[in-house]
Design a protein around this motif. Sequence first.
Motif, PDB file in Angstrom:
ATOM      1  N   LEU A 103       6.004-102.099 -37.884  1.00 61.06           N
ATOM      2  CA  LEU A 103       7.251-101.588 -38.831  1.00 61.06           C
ATOM      3  C   LEU A 103       6.595-101.097 -40.235  1.00 61.06           C
ATOM      4  O   LEU A 103       6.740-100.062 -40.565  1.00 61.06           O
ATOM      5  N   GLU A 104       5.389-101.967 -40.706  1.00 62.65           N
ATOM      6  CA  GLU A 104       4.887-101.548 -41.807  1.00 62.65           C
ATOM      7  C   GLU A 104       4.079-100.252 -41.670  1.00 62.65           C
ATOM      8  O   GLU A 104       4.055 -99.417 -42.799  1.00 62.65           O
ATOM      9  N   ALA A 105       3.535-100.159 -40.777  1.00 63.24           N
ATOM     10  CA  ALA A 105       2.530 -99.034 -40.483  1.00 63.24           C
ATOM     11  C   ALA A 105       3.417 -97.718 -40.163  1.00 63.24           C
ATOM     12  O   ALA A 105       3.072 -96.724 -40.711  1.00 63.24           O
ATOM     13  N   GLU A 106       4.560 -97.815 -39.466  1.00 63.64           N
ATOM     14  CA  GLU A 106       5.515 -96.784 -39.306  1.00 63.64           C
ATOM     15  C   GLU A 106       6.119 -96.230 -40.465  1.00 63.64           C
ATOM     16  O   GLU A 106       6.276 -95.231 -40.839  1.00 63.64           O
ATOM     17  N   ARG A 107       6.529 -97.400 -41.480  1.00 64.18           N
ATOM     18  CA  ARG A 107       7.271 -97.034 -42.772  1.00 64.18           C
ATOM     19  C   ARG A 107       6.082 -96.022 -43.638  1.00 64.18           C
ATOM     20  O   ARG A 107       6.474 -95.420 -44.375  1.00 64.18           O
ATOM     21  N   ALA A 108       4.941 -96.716 -43.527  1.00 66.87           N
ATOM     22  CA  ALA A 108       3.672 -96.116 -44.309  1.00 66.87           C
ATOM     23  C   ALA A 108       3.739 -94.690 -43.969  1.00 66.87           C
ATOM     24  O   ALA A 108       3.686 -93.708 -44.921  1.00 66.87           O
TER      25      ALA A 108
END
Length: 317
Positions: A103-108
């Motif tokens: 999720l953090e990678a996709e949000r970034a």
Amino acid sequence: MSLFWRIFLLNAAVLVAAVLLLLGPVTVSTPVLLVEALVIGVGLVVMLVANAVLLRIGLAPLARLTRAMTSADLLRPGSRAAVAGPGEMAELITTYNTMLERLEAERARSSALALSAQEAERQRIAQELHDEVGQTLTAVLLHLKRTADQVPEPLREELHQVQETTRGGLDEIRRIARRLRPGVLEELGLHSALRALAAEFTAPGLTVRHHIAPGLPELDDKRELVVYRVAQESLTNTARHAGARVVDLRLEPGPGGAVDLVVGDDGRGIGGAPEGSGIQGMRERALLIDAGLTLGPSADGGTEVRLRVPATEGKTV
């Protein structure tokens, strides 16, 4: 062993122990004697306490996972739940940590695309304001000047007032265009852009002092733009909400070759107010360059925004 079977076997062991005691040394008379009632009562309390302790120990990893899920914030990445417990408990926590990383990678990635599109749109609007609206108002000013030279004296003063109003509108459009597209950042670099930004926000009742340390590590264009936008947003928030009289804007060396942008004021501080869209936008920009953004009280009692930017390899400036 699954969580179900662990709880079931623990309870079964307690119940079997109680039955064995009743079939063995513990007997119950009719009517029940006081000593027997006390023994049964104590045994019940022991069983309940043992069951509660065992369940608390067995479900402790789930409680920690719940707290980690509650406090998770994609704008403050890196926080992970500690993997503990046997069997599927550890597997569940590991799966949650993996999901959080994804999720953090996709949000970034999505934030990077959104902010890139936002910068492109800002440049387009700034260009149109400069080329279309700015040139139109410039032509209006020239036409007003020619007209003022030809009209009778009583009307000339009114036309001069219209000229000043139009000139003020043109200056405001140019100021908005500069904020949308920091041309000085592209042409003269970050240091000159920050000095110009400090001068732009200095006004009666608000003094913006700036200090840029010499010999700072060089930043690439992407990092310079993030530093500029964070400084711009910080000064905007201070001017609108802080009620400050003095703001200090500093660009200074940080630990490990990093560069720190620090914006501190002597205003009323943020207190317990929730973070608005401006601060969240600064956090998203910081994530794009793996920078750290912290907000806290300043030495003068106001608010301090600190952006710690990891430097790119290169020379110092």
